[in-house]
Scaffold this motif. Structure first.
Motif, PDB file in Angstrom:
ATOM      1  N   SER A 646       0.857  -1.185   0.000  1.00 53.49           N
ATOM      2  CA  SER A 646       0.000   0.000   0.000  1.00 53.49           C
ATOM      3  C   SER A 646       0.890   1.230   0.000  1.00 53.49           C
ATOM      4  O   SER A 646       1.718   1.398   0.901  1.00 53.49           O
ATOM      5  CB  SER A 646      -0.906  -0.004   1.239  1.00 53.49           C
ATOM      6  OG  SER A 646      -1.583   1.221   1.359  1.00 53.49           O
ATOM      7  N   TYR A 647       0.719   2.099  -0.999  1.00 52.35           N
ATOM      8  CA  TYR A 647       1.596   3.256  -1.139  1.00 52.35           C
ATOM      9  C   TYR A 647       0.831   4.589  -1.092  1.00 52.35           C
ATOM     10  O   TYR A 647       1.356   5.625  -1.465  1.00 52.35           O
ATOM     11  CB  TYR A 647       2.375   3.144  -2.458  1.00 52.35           C
ATOM     12  CG  TYR A 647       3.096   1.818  -2.575  1.00 52.35           C
ATOM     13  CD1 TYR A 647       4.215   1.555  -1.791  1.00 52.35           C
ATOM     14  CD2 TYR A 647       2.639   0.832  -3.434  1.00 52.35           C
ATOM     15  CE1 TYR A 647       4.869   0.332  -1.876  1.00 52.35           C
ATOM     16  CE2 TYR A 647       3.277  -0.393  -3.525  1.00 52.35           C
ATOM     17  CZ  TYR A 647       4.402  -0.647  -2.744  1.00 52.35           C
ATOM     18  OH  TYR A 647       5.049  -1.859  -2.822  1.00 52.35           O
ATOM     19  N   GLY A 648      -0.394   4.505  -0.654  1.00 53.81           N
ATOM     20  CA  GLY A 648      -1.207   5.709  -0.510  1.00 53.81           C
ATOM     21  C   GLY A 648      -1.923   5.692   0.821  1.00 53.81           C
ATOM     22  O   GLY A 648      -1.721   4.808   1.664  1.00 53.81           O
ATOM     23  N   LEU A 649      -2.758   6.663   1.046  1.00 49.63           N
ATOM     24  CA  LEU A 649      -3.485   6.789   2.303  1.00 49.63           C
ATOM     25  C   LEU A 649      -4.521   5.683   2.423  1.00 49.63           C
ATOM     26  O   LEU A 649      -5.282   5.419   1.487  1.00 49.63           O
ATOM     27  CB  LEU A 649      -4.174   8.154   2.378  1.00 49.63           C
ATOM     28  CG  LEU A 649      -4.927   8.442   3.688  1.00 49.63           C
ATOM     29  CD1 LEU A 649      -3.952   8.631   4.841  1.00 49.63           C
ATOM     30  CD2 LEU A 649      -5.805   9.685   3.526  1.00 49.63           C
ATOM     31  N   VAL A 650      -4.538   5.029   3.575  1.00 51.25           N
ATOM     32  CA  VAL A 650      -5.550   4.021   3.886  1.00 51.25           C
ATOM     33  C   VAL A 650      -6.588   4.678   4.780  1.00 51.25           C
ATOM     34  O   VAL A 650      -6.264   5.204   5.836  1.00 51.25           O
ATOM     35  CB  VAL A 650      -4.922   2.801   4.607  1.00 51.25           C
ATOM     36  CG1 VAL A 650      -6.005   1.800   4.981  1.00 51.25           C
ATOM     37  CG2 VAL A 650      -3.869   2.152   3.723  1.00 51.25           C
ATOM     38  N   GLU A 651      -7.843   4.668   4.336  1.00 48.79           N
ATOM     39  CA  GLU A 651      -8.889   5.322   5.103  1.00 48.79           C
ATOM     40  C   GLU A 651     -10.136   4.447   5.118  1.00 48.79           C
ATOM     41  O   GLU A 651     -10.389   3.672   4.186  1.00 48.79           O
ATOM     42  CB  GLU A 651      -9.205   6.700   4.508  1.00 48.79           C
ATOM     43  CG  GLU A 651     -10.290   7.481   5.234  1.00 48.79           C
ATOM     44  CD  GLU A 651      -9.996   7.754   6.694  1.00 48.79           C
ATOM     45  OE1 GLU A 651      -9.707   6.785   7.424  1.00 48.79           O
ATOM     46  OE2 GLU A 651     -10.079   8.918   7.126  1.00 48.79           O
ATOM     47  N   GLY A 652     -10.905   4.574   6.201  1.00 50.63           N
ATOM     48  CA  GLY A 652     -12.118   3.789   6.350  1.00 50.63           C
ATOM     49  C   GLY A 652     -11.916   2.607   7.270  1.00 50.63           C
ATOM     50  O   GLY A 652     -10.785   2.170   7.523  1.00 50.63           O
ATOM     51  N   ASP A 653     -13.030   2.082   7.762  1.00 54.52           N
ATOM     52  CA  ASP A 653     -12.961   0.936   8.689  1.00 54.52           C
ATOM     53  C   ASP A 653     -13.549  -0.326   8.091  1.00 54.52           C
ATOM     54  O   ASP A 653     -13.822  -1.291   8.806  1.00 54.52           O
ATOM     55  CB  ASP A 653     -13.683   1.272   9.992  1.00 54.52           C
ATOM     56  CG  ASP A 653     -15.174   1.530   9.781  1.00 54.52           C
ATOM     57  OD1 ASP A 653     -15.605   1.623   8.619  1.00 54.52           O
ATOM     58  OD2 ASP A 653     -15.908   1.649  10.789  1.00 54.52           O
ATOM     59  N   SER A 654     -13.757  -0.330   6.749  1.00 56.41           N
ATOM     60  CA  SER A 654     -14.402  -1.496   6.133  1.00 56.41           C
ATOM     61  C   SER A 654     -13.485  -2.718   6.099  1.00 56.41           C
ATOM     62  O   SER A 654     -13.940  -3.811   5.754  1.00 56.41           O
ATOM     63  CB  SER A 654     -14.854  -1.160   4.710  1.00 56.41           C
ATOM     64  OG  SER A 654     -13.741  -0.864   3.885  1.00 56.41           O
ATOM     65  N   ALA A 655     -12.208  -2.556   6.441  1.00 58.97           N
ATOM     66  CA  ALA A 655     -11.292  -3.708   6.481  1.00 58.97           C
ATOM     67  C   ALA A 655     -11.029  -4.169   7.905  1.00 58.97           C
ATOM     68  O   ALA A 655     -10.184  -5.045   8.122  1.00 58.97           O
ATOM     69  CB  ALA A 655      -9.976  -3.350   5.803  1.00 58.97           C
ATOM     70  N   SER A 656     -11.739  -3.608   8.871  1.00 57.85           N
ATOM     71  CA  SER A 656     -11.422  -3.964  10.263  1.00 57.85           C
ATOM     72  C   SER A 656     -11.779  -5.421  10.567  1.00 57.85           C
ATOM     73  O   SER A 656     -11.106  -6.070  11.381  1.00 57.85           O
ATOM     74  CB  SER A 656     -12.142  -3.016  11.227  1.00 57.85           C
ATOM     75  OG  SER A 656     -13.534  -3.034  11.023  1.00 57.85           O
TER      76      SER A 656
END
Length: 803
Positions: A646-656
């Motif tokens: 991952s080389y950009g911003l990770v946002e959101g909680d859908s992968a929690s």
């Protein structure tokens, strides 16, 4: 453990439109919509109230999502209402004879502004022809000659009397252009210098005394002649005015009678008549008379008698509706133009130009709030006009101090208008909170919805809107099969089986493109195949980034496993939003742990490559572990989670959920099936919560599996609450029907854990322990072992300290 109890059936993956709900063959059978408003009851009621309440503070802000055709809808709706209202009056600017720098504004009934302009032009044209004729008439010549004769005779009598007396006293009266002069003389000839020297002293004294007396009488005669000249000039001027009045009077009487019901115009016409009589010399000369000079002499322009029709509503049907797409200061509020003359910029009241606010006065002005806010002075000036209820024409450059010269200050015009701003709901909130004037002036909020329920009434309105659009744009009619596909596409955009999107611009764009493909395929109507082709072609034009990303996965540049099982590794699902295209793709998530006390650490957060919502999701994982496994022991671990590559911003909680499952897999040392991807957020109690973009995520993993080869074991786990949001492509649904792909819906982490590991998750026993040989039991045993190891290390450290 079998996952059949959580697997979704093909009919759960997509809602198809039943043709029986469409009681027509083509859109030619449908009546067009009157207002082109679909399922916007809340906004429609707000508009009706806001447009009908006649209060200057009840202006309207139309808030809604982009691509929802707000502007077109509002203009059509307002135009329909405005057509039933009376047309506003005309506004004209005329010369102010008392204060030339402050032109006067006259308000006239609709259509009479241009009539007044034509009447004044005709008046001046007639006067320029007939007034010179009067002054060239025999009657005028005789009367003027009589005045000249009378004046000449009286002046000559005075001069003759003075000349006789001078001769009697031995002087000669000399009359020239420079004035009157007395010389001593004899026999009609002036005395020479030798003759004057030969006079005795007594004769000189007598001559001096007589000279003084004659000079006094001469001065008195001069004063009398000057008074007579002044009287002659006044008499001549009165004659000119009488003659001019005889020529001008009938024309003005006709105009005064025509505009007797307009007191402002009557007052203005009387001022014009007075000014014409005062400056009658400008009309004496016929236009086009040759000049004796080799260069042309400027003729009088009579600009002061012209009428500037500022706002002409003669052709306006009902109240005006103005949509201003570029609301800069000049376009909105008008201004005073200038023209070059002899190297200088000059202006007059005929160069006053209206703005959109003037043209919409008495009606409605529609503005895009974002366009308005780009011009700061426009927004502030608009609020000032709404508060003061007048429109002032002010030079913006002069306000900023860029122009030092004085300019015109036109009389302000009363303002009676309804302003309608169109913009994003977020802008409405910002203005309402931070601008204290906004809430006072825009008290009506018409909020456009972004989706509608799939009811028979709404489907009928949707179909009628498409029919109206096809008729207006000269498109082929849409067949009911094509309409069914459009409805399904609207459900796809809404991301819900029972709702349709109200981003109607996107739907109508598809209709226009489907019309092209229908004509290309020589169809007489737009079928579902034409709509399907339009959707696919539009996607193909935009999905190059998605295709390149798929190539990276196919070439092994991005590590994604779709077969086998791995401990502490899972396929999460991410969304890539690129403006004109949105798609989903799997992302590898890995988890490791060690003895420690830092708890769950997200590498993306530590590298400052994660957003706040994602960070919150990671903290929830720590809460889950403590709640489930730390009731009888402390947690003594340091666990790390990361999105690999991952080389950009990770946002959101859908992968929690995926992150938690990877962590539990690592702690339990139980492998996870790589053929299954997971999406969903998790609560501290282990509940799987709904997320957004579920269709894009499933389709993204499906494409990867399809490229690798579908083997019947692959699929996606989603939250149970997202089942109603499923509008998967028909290709994915067909693969599920054939058993090549699967979609499971779970409500808890334990259910997902059993699907991924094939082992029971395990339940807590009454004594606080877990069922043996379950995943939760293995996790608990690992954490207990870490705790015991930590205790042993602490004892050794204490023992070494004592030694």
């Amino acid at each position: 453990m079998s996952g059949n109890i959580w697997e979704l059936k093909p009919e759960n993956l997509r809602a198809e439109c039943d043709l029986s709900l469409l009681p027509f063959e083509t859109t030619l059978d449908l009546e067009p919509l009157k207002y082109k408003v679909v399922a916007q009851d809340r906004a429609q009621r707000a508009l009706e109230f806001g447009l009908r309440i006649k209060d200057p503070e009840y202006n309207i802000f139309v808030a809604g999502p982009p691509h929802s055709r707000k502007t077109e809808t509002i203009k059509d709706y307002v135009s329909e209402l405005a057509s039933q209202e009376p047309s506003p009056p005309d506004y004209v600017y005329v010369h102010n004879f008392k204060e030339p720098e402050r032109p006067r504004a006259l308000v006239l009934p609709t259509g009479r502004g241009r009539s007044l302009k034509n009447d004044m032009e005709e008046l001046i044209a007639n006067l320029r022809v007939h007034v010179p004729e009067v002054f060239e008439s025999e009657d005028y010549s005789n009367r003027r000659e009589a005045l000249v004769r009378q004046f000449t005779q009286a002046r000559n009598a005075i001069l003759q009397e003075l000349d006789a007396k001078a001769t009697q006293e031995g002087f000669i009266l000399n009359i020239s252009q420079t004035g009157l002069m007395l010389f001593p003389g004899k026999d009609g000839k002036p005395l020479s210098e030798e003759e004057l020297k030969a006079l005795s002293e007594e004769e000189r004294e007598s001559l001096r005394q007589r000279s003084n007396i004659l000079h006094e009488e001469m001065n008195e005669a001069i004063h009398k002649i000057r008074r007579m000249e002044k009287e002659f000039q006044e008499a001549e001027k009165k004659l000119d005015q009488d003659m001019a009045l005889a020529a001008v009077g009938p024309y003005f009487e006709e105009l005064l009678e025509k505009y007797r019901d307009q007191p402002q115009v009557v007052e203005y016409l009387k001022e014009v008549e007075t000014d014409i009589l005062k400056n009658i010399d400008d009309l004496k000369k016929k236009p086009g008379t040759p000049s004796p000079f080799p260069f042309p002499i400027p003729e009088p322009s009579f600009t002061q008698y012209q009428v500037n029709v500022f706002v002409d509503n003669s052709e306006t049907k009902g109240a005006p509706v103005i949509l201003e797409n570029n609301p800069n200061y000049a376009n909105l509020f008008g201004g005073v133009e200038r023209r070059a003359q002899f190297g200088a910029l000059v202006t007059d009241f005929t160069l006053i130009r209206p703005g959109s606010l003037h043209r919409a006065n008495g009606g409605y002005l529609i503005l895009n709030v974002m366009d308005l806010l780009r011009w700061f002075f426009s927004y502030e000036a608009l609020k000032r006009c709404l508060k003061e209820r007048v429109i002032k024409i002010e030079d913006l450059a002069e306000q900023l101090g860029f122009i030092a010269t004085r300019t015109l200050q036109p009389q302000p015009i009363p303002l009676e208008i309804k302003v309608i701003l169109i913009g994003d709901p977020y802008l409405y909130q910002l203005l309402y909170i931070y601008d204290e004037d906004f809430g006072k002036l825009f008290k009506i909020k018409a909020h456009f919805d972004w989706e509608m329920k799939r009811t028979p009434e709404h489907l009928q309105e949707f179909s009628s809107l498409v029919a109206t659009y096809c008729k207006e744009e000269n498109l082929l009619p849409v067949h009911k099969t094509g309409m069914a596909r459009l409805i399904e596409h609207a459900q796809e955009l809404a991301g819900h089986q029972e709702k349709l999107t109200l981003r109607l611009k996107e739907i109508l764009d598809i209709v226009k493109e489907a019309n092209f493909w229908a004509r290309t395929n020589t169809h007489q109507v737009i079928f579902n195949t034409d709509v399907e082709q339009a959707i696919k072609e539009k996607t193909y034009r935009s999905d190059l980034p998605e295709e390149k990303l798929q190539q990276f996965i196919d070439e092994g540049m991005l590590f994604i496993e779709t077969t086998g099982s791995v401990v502490g590794q899972i396929n999460g699902l991410s969304i890539y939003a690129l403006g004109d295209h949105v798609f989903g793709r799997p992302s590898r998530i890995t988890a490791t742990y060690s003895l420690g006390k830092e708890g769950v650490v997200a590498i993306d957060r530590e590298a400052q490559m994660a957003g706040n919502i994602h960070n919150k999701g990671v903290l929830i994982l720590s809460g889950f572990l403590r709640s489930r496994f730390a009731q009888d022991k402390p947690l003594t671990l340091t666990a790390s989670l990361t999105f690999e590559q991952s080389y950009g911003l990770v946002e959101g909680d859908s992968a929690s959920v995926a992150e938690l499952l990877a962590l539990l897999s690592a702690l339990a040392d139980v492998p996870i099936k790589q053929s299954i991807a997971v999406t969903g957020s998790v609560s501290q109690r282990g509940e799987v919560q709904p997320i957004g973009g579920v269709n894009w995520k499933i389709e993204g993993f499906y494409k990867v599996c399809k490229a690798r080869g579908l083997d019947g074991t692959q699929g996606v786990i989603i939250p149970k609450a997202n089942v109603q949001d499923l509008m998967l492509k028909k290709e994915v649904v067909q693969a599920v029907k054939e058993g090549k792909f699967h979609v499971w819906a779970v409500g808890t982490v334990d259910e997902a854990l059993e699907l991924l590991t094939g082992l029971p998750a395990g339940k807590r026993l009454p004594d606080g322990t877990w069922e043996p040989d379950t995943v939760n039991y293995k996790v608990d045993q690992t954490l207990r072992r870490l705790m015991e190891t930590a205790r042993e290390l602490m004892r050794e450290e204490k023992g070494e300290g004592k030694g």
